[in-house]
Scaffold this motif. Structure first.
Motif, PDB file in Angstrom:
ATOM      1  N   ARG A 108       0.834  -1.212   0.000  1.00 31.41           N
ATOM      2  CA  ARG A 108       0.000   0.000   0.000  1.00 31.41           C
ATOM      3  C   ARG A 108       0.864   1.257   0.000  1.00 31.41           C
TER       4      ARG A 108
ATOM      5  N   ARG B 248       1.850   1.843  -3.561  1.00 33.43           N
ATOM      6  CA  ARG B 248       0.752   2.382  -4.374  1.00 33.43           C
ATOM      7  C   ARG B 248       0.552   3.865  -4.095  1.00 33.43           C
ATOM      8  N   LEU B 249       0.642   4.216  -2.848  1.00 33.92           N
ATOM      9  CA  LEU B 249       0.495   5.621  -2.486  1.00 33.92           C
ATOM     10  C   LEU B 249       1.610   6.445  -3.118  1.00 33.92           C
TER      11      LEU B 249
ATOM     12  N   LYS C 231       0.904   6.867  -6.856  1.00 31.43           N
ATOM     13  CA  LYS C 231      -0.168   7.811  -7.161  1.00 31.43           C
ATOM     14  C   LYS C 231       0.320   9.236  -6.978  1.00 31.43           C
TER      15      LYS C 231
ATOM     16  N   ARG D  87       0.924  12.223  -9.886  1.00 34.92           N
ATOM     17  CA  ARG D  87       0.292  13.534  -9.802  1.00 34.92           C
ATOM     18  C   ARG D  87       1.362  14.631  -9.924  1.00 34.92           C
TER      19      ARG D  87
ATOM     20  N   LEU E 194      -5.064  10.400   5.533  1.00 35.76           N
ATOM     21  CA  LEU E 194      -5.385  10.440   4.109  1.00 35.76           C
ATOM     22  C   LEU E 194      -6.226   9.253   3.681  1.00 35.76           C
ATOM     23  N   ARG E 195      -5.849   8.052   4.102  1.00 37.40           N
ATOM     24  CA  ARG E 195      -6.441   6.903   3.447  1.00 37.40           C
ATOM     25  C   ARG E 195      -6.964   5.834   4.392  1.00 37.40           C
ATOM     26  N   ASP E 196      -6.130   5.418   5.351  1.00 40.03           N
ATOM     27  CA  ASP E 196      -6.454   4.189   6.056  1.00 40.03           C
ATOM     28  C   ASP E 196      -7.028   4.412   7.440  1.00 40.03           C
ATOM     29  N   SER E 197      -7.527   5.602   7.706  1.00 40.13           N
ATOM     30  CA  SER E 197      -7.915   5.892   9.081  1.00 40.13           C
ATOM     31  C   SER E 197      -8.998   4.938   9.571  1.00 40.13           C
ATOM     32  N   GLY E 198      -9.807   4.440   8.642  1.00 40.36           N
ATOM     33  CA  GLY E 198     -10.865   3.519   9.042  1.00 40.36           C
ATOM     34  C   GLY E 198     -10.322   2.215   9.601  1.00 40.36           C
ATOM     35  N   TRP E 199      -9.058   1.894   9.225  1.00 40.59           N
ATOM     36  CA  TRP E 199      -8.447   0.659   9.710  1.00 40.59           C
ATOM     37  C   TRP E 199      -7.537   0.925  10.907  1.00 40.59           C
TER      38      TRP E 199
ATOM     39  N   GLU F 154      -7.107   6.975  16.113  1.00 37.19           N
ATOM     40  CA  GLU F 154      -8.039   8.090  16.256  1.00 37.19           C
ATOM     41  C   GLU F 154      -9.062   7.793  17.348  1.00 37.19           C
TER      42      GLU F 154
END
Lengths: 616, 200
Positions: free
Chosen positions: A549, A552-553, A556, A560, A600-605, A609
């Motif tokens: 991951r 991939r980040l 990306k 950009r 940015l991306r994985d806070s749900g995992w 927090e």
């Protein structure tokens, strides 16, 4: 001749340049333009040119080239796939029309030999007019288009035996020394057979290595010389043994259809063929005897009407019998309802070998030309009146057989980079055509059965020959960056529908391609390098999923920034600042990602927090 | 007019019959936006930000997917994890989805009888409890589901009928139809309700 050679050439070129654009503007084909120009400059009108006989003779070489190109298109495998429509539908069309015309001719009192010859001649349709009008209407892949192609192909093949048997039908003494005055009997047969075998063997085994040598010189004009040399060589050989040069050129074409130089040869011969055919049509036009029309306008008009109505009727019945819908049957019948350009050759040939008297060939040359002039008008009638009435629905879904030959993807440059993409696409059943400039490479790849052609992909004519007009995607993967950029620009200008993807070596090359505004830019070592990075991260103890991951980040983000920097790269100072800012920002983000604080991306995992919120 | 977002979640759409047919239908309904999740994130690398703005722009969120193992294809689970974030969808300041309507549009292999519950079986309503609870935590209403049962056994006519039912349902949702929640009507099915009540 009126004036010298250059004056004559000027008259022909000028007439063509004036008449063809006018004809095209009026929605008629270029053939009509050439014919019309020929009539105007011909002896029976302005009389700017004469001695059209010898011009016609010279321009017939255009027909030889056309047959060479027809042969090049006829890969034996393609011929085999289309065998049923070609020989079934095509055969029925030629035989049926010839029988009908022959019967009428017999009924009006012609000898049977003449009736047969006339029937065969009138059974032919015009490849130029038929395919061009269907192509303009976008119907080449519809049922009507496919059937027309098959029938025209059969007719092109049928011309060759016709040229062979016409001398046997001669009823009058031979006017000019032709095929008949060679050594008689077995000796002649042996010569003919030998010439044919020699042509095929040379096409298969001698020409490719010679072309490879020529390719290594890297001189374009050597290719043109070689291509013309092949056609002229075959013509000379065939004329020597008393065979039609057209037959020889056709055979040479078929023998070379599988060769890696096919598209290159096509590109080189095509303009000569175009010019010579134009000259041929003009010569035909100027040989039209307007006096004949003036003498018996009703007879000529009646003949044109009878021929066109008869042909369209028979074609319509044939299409219906072979499973076409009424709408498709009308389009098919009208597209092929004229007499073809080969009729000019065959009528002249018939007169020459004494099959048909001038009193027959003269009017029928005029009838042929007029039937070709009427054809585009009938096509407009079909498009505007008949098809709307029949409420035709577009054929959708099922791909037709002919379309298989049109690649979905063209790859320019088949080195390390292009090959992997190409192999993958083929494995997934995608039609791929490849162009490469390395003759040795092409040779090796073809030995492994790959469909690879020799040629420079930045050449417009080669892209066209490779099918760029119908392909969906172009991958430009050549080694030479300047070539890549050139190819991209040529393709973008001439084939706006193509989605272009291109290979870049590094960032600087990528900038050029991003500026060209294409569908995708791929840096060649980028993905592999990142994968190495992932492998190393794992080996220093990072969890595999997290390592992947992170890569991939990284990718990306880097893509950009690449796009942003491409936009400002002509501004040196800004480029430096932007680059620095980017690197700093990227470091921060990756660091944050690593430390588990990235929102940015994985806070749900990430329970961090929630833990913090619980502590508050 | 409600703004309806259909999130299509199917890993092998090219082999699907029913979900492909429903998706085709959804694409044609004015006011509906179809978001193919496996097309948007083919490498499962979901970025929360664009997904969140998509959700914020719509009033009705339809989750269309096969009911694999009494749940969903894995990407939808990952989507829940990464997109419905703390402080955005729930928790302090997490009000972005409040008041929206969530709808599940499911296809099942088993017939309706397999989902009525009783004995050792669970009712469909019970199986949907995690989604119901998720919607509740985010302040969303969770509608009775749209279900196509025994999808493997449908013939062409059956598929066409299901597609028509789906279209009517989506049109009703666009028109502002407010279906009962799963809690209020545990045994109802959205397509049947729309057919019975007509459009609002």
């Amino acid at each position: 001749m009126a004036g010298g050679m250059f004056e004559q050439a000027l008259v022909y070129l000028a007439a063509g340049l004036v008449a063809v654009p006018i004809a095209r503007r009026a929605g008629l084909g270029s053939v009509i333009g050439y014919l019309g120009a020929g009539v105007v400059i011909g002896p029976s009108a302005l009389g700017l040119v004469n001695d059209t006989e010898s011009v016609l003779h010279f321009a017939e070489f255009g027909v030889v080239m056309m047959l060479f190109l027809v042969g090049l298109e006829l890969e034996p495998s393609r011929l085999w796939r289309l065998r049923a429509p070609i020989f079934g539908t095509g055969g029925m069309q030629v035989v049926g029309t010839a029988l009908a015309v022959g019967a009428v001719a017999l009924a009006v009192g012609m000898p049977w030999q003449q009736a047969v010859a006339l029937g065969l001649v009138l059974s032919l349709s015009s490849t130029a007019i038929g395919l061009q009008s269907l192509g303009e209407r976008g119907l080449m892949h519809a049922d009507a288009g496919q059937k027309s192609f098959s029938v025209l192909l059969f007719q092109d093949i049928a011309v060759i035996p016709m040229l062979a048997i016409f001398p046997l039908l001669a009823t009058a003494p031979v006017v000019e020394a032709g095929a008949v005055d060679g050594p008689p009997g077995w000796q002649l047969a042996l010569q003919v057979l030998g010439a044919i075998v020699a042509t095929i063997v040379a096409g298969r085994f001698v020409v490719p290595p010679v072309m490879r040598l020529v390719a290594r010189t890297g001189q374009r004009e050597m290719f043109t010389a070689a291509a013309l040399g092949i056609v002229i060589g075959v013509t000379v050989l065939m004329t020597r043994v008393g065979l039609s040069p057209a037959l020889g050129a056709f055979l040479a074409g078929v023998a070379l259809a599988n060769s890696e130089y096919r598209h290159e040869l096509e590109g080189d011969v095509e303009p000569f063929k175009g010019l010579l055919l134009g000259l041929f049509f003009m010569a035909v036009g100027s040989s039209i005897d307007l006096a004949l029309v003036g003498e018996a306008p009703a007879t000529i008009a009646g003949l044109v009407g009878a021929v066109v109505v008869g042909k369209v009727g028979l074609l319509w019945l044939l299409a219906r019998r072979t499973g076409s819908s009424p709408a498709q049957a009308w389009t098919f019948a009208i597209s092929l309802g004229q007499i073809g350009e080969f009729a000019f050759v065959l009528l002249a040939f018939c007169a020459q070998v004494g099959v048909l008297p001038a009193s027959v060939t003269g009017p029928f040359v005029v009838v042929t030309a007029l039937s070709m002039a009427v054809s585009p008008l009938l096509g407009a009638l079909d498009e505007k009146v008949i098809q709307p009435r029949l409420a035709v629905r577009a054929v959708s879904g099922r791909e037709v057989d002919v379309a298989d030959d049109a690649p979905q993807v063209i790859i320019v440059g088949y080195g390390r980079f292009g090959q992997i993409a190409g192999r993958f696409l083929r494995a997934e059943g995608v039609g791929v055509t490849v162009l490469d400039v390395d003759a040795d490479q092409v040779d090796v790849l073809r030995k492994f059965g790959q469909k690879v052609f020799y040629g420079d992909g930045s050449r417009l004519d080669l892209l066209k020959a490779a099918g760029a007009e119908r392909a969906r995607v172009l991958l430009v993967a050549a080694d030479d960056h300047a070539k890549v950029v050139e190819t991209v620009h040529v393709a973008k200008r001439h084939f706006p529908h193509l989605q272009i993807l291109a290979r870049a070596r590094g960032r600087t090359e990528a900038y050029d391609l991003i500026e060209a505004d294409i569908a995708g830019v791929f840096r060649e070592t980028y993905d592999t390098s990142l994968r190495v990075g992932v492998a190393i991260l794992e080996r220093v103890g990072r969890h595999p999923h997290q390592a992947l991951r992170a890569a991939r980040l990284f990718r990306k983000f880097d893509e950009r920034s690449l796009a942003e920097m491409a936009a400002v790269r002509h501004d040196e100072t800004r480029l430096v600042t932007t680059a620095r800012e980017r690197i700093a920002e990227l470091e921060n983000i990756l660091k944050a990602d690593h430390e588990g604080e990235s929102e940015l991306r994985d806070s749900g995992w990430d329970a961090e927090e929630l833990r913090k919120a619980a502590q508050r | 007019m409600a703004r309806v977002l259909v999130i299509l979640v199917h890993p092998t759409l090219h082999k699907s019959r029913i979900n492909a047919a429903l998706a085709r239908e959804a694409r044609q309904v004015v006011g509906v936006r179809l978001h193919d999740l496996y097309a948007a994130w083919p490498d499962h690398d979901i970025e929360p930000a664009p997904e969140q703005s998509l959700l914020a722009e719509h009033d009705v969120i339809v989750l269309q997917h096969p009911f694999y193992w009494y749940s969903s294809p894995s990407l939808l689970k990952e989507w829940f994890d990464l997109v419905l974030t703390f402080g955005w969808a729930y928790g302090p300041g997490g009000t972005a989805l409040r008041g929206k309507l969530m709808v599940s549009a499911l296809s099942t292999g088993g017939p309706a009888e397999a989902y009525v519950g009783g004995g050792e079986r669970y009712a469909l309503r019970e199986l949907l409890a995690p989604v119901d609870q998720t919607a509740w935590l985010c302040g969303m209403r969770y509608s009775v589901p749209f279900v196509t049962h025994a999808a493997h056994r449908l013939d062409a006519a059956g598929i066409a009928a299901a597609a028509a039912r789906y279209r009517a349902t989506l049109e009703a949702l666009v028109d502002g139809y407010a279906p009962p929640t799963l809690r209020a009507a545990p045994t109802d099915e959205l397509g049947a309700l729309v057919a019975r009540e007509g459009r609002v």
